[in-house]
Write a protein that holds these residues in place. Structure first.
Motif, PDB file in Angstrom:
ATOM      1  N   MET A   1       0.850  -1.184   0.000  1.00 11.16           N
ATOM      2  CA  MET A   1       0.000   0.000   0.000  1.00 11.16           C
ATOM      3  C   MET A   1       0.889   1.238   0.000  1.00 11.16           C
ATOM      4  O   MET A   1       1.879   1.324   0.701  1.00 11.16           O
ATOM      5  CB  MET A   1      -0.895  -0.003   1.223  1.00 11.16           C
ATOM      6  CG  MET A   1      -1.724   1.232   1.346  1.00 11.16           C
ATOM      7  SD  MET A   1      -3.444   1.110   0.932  1.00 11.16           S
ATOM      8  CE  MET A   1      -3.994  -0.231   1.921  1.00 11.16           C
ATOM      9  N   LYS A   3       0.846   5.514   0.303  1.00 11.74           N
ATOM     10  CA  LYS A   3       0.052   6.662   0.755  1.00 11.74           C
ATOM     11  C   LYS A   3       0.794   7.953   0.431  1.00 11.74           C
ATOM     12  O   LYS A   3       2.018   7.979   0.387  1.00 11.74           O
ATOM     13  CB  LYS A   3      -0.223   6.585   2.249  1.00 11.74           C
ATOM     14  CG  LYS A   3      -1.171   5.457   2.587  1.00 11.74           C
ATOM     15  CD  LYS A   3      -1.695   5.556   3.978  1.00 11.74           C
ATOM     16  CE  LYS A   3      -2.727   4.460   4.175  1.00 11.74           C
ATOM     17  NZ  LYS A   3      -3.470   4.595   5.389  1.00 11.74           N
ATOM     18  N   GLU A   5       0.298  12.631   0.440  1.00  9.37           N
ATOM     19  CA  GLU A   5      -0.445  13.808   0.885  1.00  9.37           C
ATOM     20  C   GLU A   5       0.208  15.068   0.355  1.00  9.37           C
ATOM     21  O   GLU A   5       1.370  15.070  -0.045  1.00  9.37           O
ATOM     22  CB  GLU A   5      -0.537  13.866   2.409  1.00  9.37           C
ATOM     23  CG  GLU A   5       0.788  14.072   3.111  1.00  9.37           C
ATOM     24  CD  GLU A   5       0.683  14.047   4.629  1.00  9.37           C
ATOM     25  OE1 GLU A   5      -0.331  13.574   5.164  1.00  9.37           O
ATOM     26  OE2 GLU A   5       1.645  14.491   5.271  1.00  9.37           O
ATOM     27  N   THR A  12      -5.226  13.801   1.154  1.00 10.59           N
ATOM     28  CA  THR A  12      -4.482  12.546   1.281  1.00 10.59           C
ATOM     29  C   THR A  12      -5.057  11.517   0.312  1.00 10.59           C
ATOM     30  O   THR A  12      -6.214  11.601  -0.092  1.00 10.59           O
ATOM     31  CB  THR A  12      -4.521  11.992   2.719  1.00 10.59           C
ATOM     32  OG1 THR A  12      -5.860  11.676   3.076  1.00 10.59           O
ATOM     33  CG2 THR A  12      -3.942  12.991   3.714  1.00 10.59           C
ATOM     34  N   TYR A  13      -4.240  10.534  -0.026  1.00 11.47           N
ATOM     35  CA  TYR A  13      -4.655   9.481  -0.952  1.00 11.47           C
ATOM     36  C   TYR A  13      -3.919   8.191  -0.657  1.00 11.47           C
ATOM     37  O   TYR A  13      -2.931   8.174   0.079  1.00 11.47           O
ATOM     38  CB  TYR A  13      -4.422   9.906  -2.405  1.00 11.47           C
ATOM     39  CG  TYR A  13      -2.972  10.126  -2.754  1.00 11.47           C
ATOM     40  CD1 TYR A  13      -2.171   9.077  -3.199  1.00 11.47           C
ATOM     41  CD2 TYR A  13      -2.376  11.383  -2.643  1.00 11.47           C
ATOM     42  CE1 TYR A  13      -0.840   9.272  -3.521  1.00 11.47           C
ATOM     43  CE2 TYR A  13      -1.050  11.590  -2.970  1.00 11.47           C
ATOM     44  CZ  TYR A  13      -0.287  10.528  -3.409  1.00 11.47           C
ATOM     45  OH  TYR A  13       1.033  10.711  -3.718  1.00 11.47           O
ATOM     46  N   GLU A  14      -4.426   7.098  -1.237  1.00 10.79           N
ATOM     47  CA  GLU A  14      -3.740   5.812  -1.146  1.00 10.79           C
ATOM     48  C   GLU A  14      -3.828   5.099  -2.486  1.00 10.79           C
ATOM     49  O   GLU A  14      -4.722   5.366  -3.292  1.00 10.79           O
ATOM     50  CB  GLU A  14      -4.332   4.936  -0.047  1.00 10.79           C
ATOM     51  CG  GLU A  14      -5.698   4.388  -0.342  1.00 10.79           C
ATOM     52  CD  GLU A  14      -6.243   3.496   0.763  1.00 10.79           C
ATOM     53  OE1 GLU A  14      -5.658   3.411   1.850  1.00 10.79           O
ATOM     54  OE2 GLU A  14      -7.305   2.885   0.514  1.00 10.79           O
ATOM     55  N   LYS A  16      -3.569   1.092  -3.803  1.00 10.36           N
ATOM     56  CA  LYS A  16      -3.548  -0.304  -3.365  1.00 10.36           C
ATOM     57  C   LYS A  16      -2.723  -1.146  -4.327  1.00 10.36           C
ATOM     58  O   LYS A  16      -3.203  -2.113  -4.901  1.00 10.36           O
ATOM     59  CB  LYS A  16      -4.968  -0.829  -3.221  1.00 10.36           C
ATOM     60  CG  LYS A  16      -5.702  -0.139  -2.099  1.00 10.36           C
ATOM     61  CD  LYS A  16      -7.059  -0.701  -1.875  1.00 10.36           C
ATOM     62  CE  LYS A  16      -7.681   0.047  -0.706  1.00 10.36           C
ATOM     63  NZ  LYS A  16      -8.986  -0.437  -0.379  1.00 10.36           N
ATOM     64  N   LYS A  50      -7.295   5.926  -4.633  1.00 13.88           N
ATOM     65  CA  LYS A  50      -8.440   6.441  -3.887  1.00 13.88           C
ATOM     66  C   LYS A  50      -8.034   7.680  -3.095  1.00 13.88           C
ATOM     67  O   LYS A  50      -7.021   7.684  -2.401  1.00 13.88           O
ATOM     68  CB  LYS A  50      -8.935   5.372  -2.920  1.00 13.88           C
ATOM     69  CG  LYS A  50     -10.112   5.807  -2.074  1.00 13.88           C
ATOM     70  CD  LYS A  50     -10.521   4.695  -1.126  1.00 13.88           C
ATOM     71  CE  LYS A  50     -11.636   5.160  -0.223  1.00 13.88           C
ATOM     72  NZ  LYS A  50     -11.976   4.148   0.768  1.00 13.88           N
ATOM     73  N   TRP A  51      -8.843   8.746  -3.219  1.00 17.32           N
ATOM     74  CA  TRP A  51      -8.666   9.918  -2.360  1.00 17.32           C
ATOM     75  C   TRP A  51      -9.179   9.546  -0.970  1.00 17.32           C
ATOM     76  O   TRP A  51     -10.272   8.991  -0.841  1.00 17.32           O
ATOM     77  CB  TRP A  51      -9.452  11.115  -2.888  1.00 17.32           C
ATOM     78  CG  TRP A  51      -8.971  11.627  -4.210  1.00 17.32           C
ATOM     79  CD1 TRP A  51      -9.626  11.537  -5.401  1.00 17.32           C
ATOM     80  CD2 TRP A  51      -7.753  12.309  -4.487  1.00 17.32           C
ATOM     81  NE1 TRP A  51      -8.879  12.111  -6.398  1.00 17.32           N
ATOM     82  CE2 TRP A  51      -7.718  12.603  -5.859  1.00 17.32           C
ATOM     83  CE3 TRP A  51      -6.665  12.695  -3.699  1.00 17.32           C
ATOM     84  CZ2 TRP A  51      -6.668  13.260  -6.476  1.00 17.32           C
ATOM     85  CZ3 TRP A  51      -5.612  13.359  -4.307  1.00 17.32           C
ATOM     86  CH2 TRP A  51      -5.614  13.634  -5.674  1.00 17.32           C
ATOM     87  N   LEU A  52      -8.422   9.831   0.082  1.00 20.42           N
ATOM     88  CA  LEU A  52      -8.858   9.537   1.444  1.00 20.42           C
ATOM     89  C   LEU A  52      -9.543  10.729   2.088  1.00 20.42           C
ATOM     90  O   LEU A  52     -10.516  10.583   2.808  1.00 20.42           O
ATOM     91  CB  LEU A  52      -7.672   9.087   2.306  1.00 20.42           C
ATOM     92  CG  LEU A  52      -6.992   7.798   1.864  1.00 20.42           C
ATOM     93  CD1 LEU A  52      -5.776   7.523   2.737  1.00 20.42           C
ATOM     94  CD2 LEU A  52      -7.972   6.632   1.893  1.00 20.42           C
ATOM     95  N   LYS A  53      -8.995  11.910   1.865  1.00 24.13           N
ATOM     96  CA  LYS A  53      -9.643  13.125   2.377  1.00 24.13           C
ATOM     97  C   LYS A  53      -9.191  14.329   1.565  1.00 24.13           C
ATOM     98  O   LYS A  53      -8.154  14.295   0.905  1.00 24.13           O
ATOM     99  CB  LYS A  53      -9.355  13.344   3.866  1.00 24.13           C
ATOM    100  CG  LYS A  53      -7.940  13.767   4.190  1.00 24.13           C
ATOM    101  CD  LYS A  53      -7.787  14.100   5.679  1.00 24.13           C
ATOM    102  CE  LYS A  53      -6.407  14.678   5.913  1.00 24.13           C
ATOM    103  NZ  LYS A  53      -6.187  15.114   7.268  1.00 24.13           N
ATOM    104  N   GLU A  55     -10.703  15.871  -1.034  1.00 26.93           N
ATOM    105  CA  GLU A  55     -10.966  15.968  -2.471  1.00 26.93           C
ATOM    106  C   GLU A  55     -11.603  17.313  -2.839  1.00 26.93           C
ATOM    107  O   GLU A  55     -11.344  17.865  -3.904  1.00 26.93           O
ATOM    108  CB  GLU A  55     -11.850  14.811  -2.918  1.00 26.93           C
ATOM    109  CG  GLU A  55     -11.799  14.557  -4.389  1.00 26.93           C
ATOM    110  CD  GLU A  55     -12.418  13.222  -4.801  1.00 26.93           C
ATOM    111  OE1 GLU A  55     -12.503  13.012  -6.018  1.00 26.93           O
ATOM    112  OE2 GLU A  55     -12.818  12.428  -3.943  1.00 26.93           O
TER     113      GLU A  55
END
Length: 133
Positions: A1, A3, A5, A12-14, A16, A50-53, A55
């Motif tokens: 994974m 990550k 930012e 933030t994003y990740e 996979k 995937k955007w985590l926060k 966006e």
């Protein structure tokens, strides 16, 4: 994974999937958008990203008349991952906070338009234009 930012941490994003190859683009658009010799990116499949926060804090700018755009944080201005084709996300490796340990420069693209003050001193394959040139 993997990550990542922006500088202020609002976005933030990740991913996979592990990343391995770094592409350094030396074109004039990337130089101007980063204020440096270009941009170092890794390419990830869109479905693994995937955007985590944050966006809603992302701003988008498209170059008129070109099929090129950039994303950046509206608070700190950090360049952020962006789609420049239908299947991939281009991830600025400078925004990674984990999963970057195995990254290596594999390609330098648009070398024909690189800044004259920049010297390429690593083993990445050099392409006059995009990959395939």
């Amino acid at each position: 994974m993997v990550k990542g930012e922006c500088s202020c941490g609002k976005v933030t994003y990740e991913i996979k999937q592990e990343l391995s190859d770094v592409y350094i683009c030396h074109c004039s658009l990337c130089r101007r958008s980063t204020g440096s010799g270009g941009i170092a990116v890794a390419v990830a499949p869109k479905e693994k990203f995937k955007w985590l926060k944050g966006e809603e804090d992302i701003k988008y700018w498209a170059m008129p008349g070109h099929d090129w755009h950039t994303n950046f944080c509206s608070t700190c201005g950090s360049t952020l991952p962006a789609e420049n084709d239908s299947s991939s996300i281009y991830v600025p490796v400078g925004t990674l906070i984990s999963g970057f340990e195995s990254l290596k420069v594999a390609h330098h693209i648009w070398v024909a338009s690189k800044a004259n003050w920049e010297e390429i001193c690593d083993s990445g394959k050099q392409h006059a234009e995009g990959i395939g040139s």
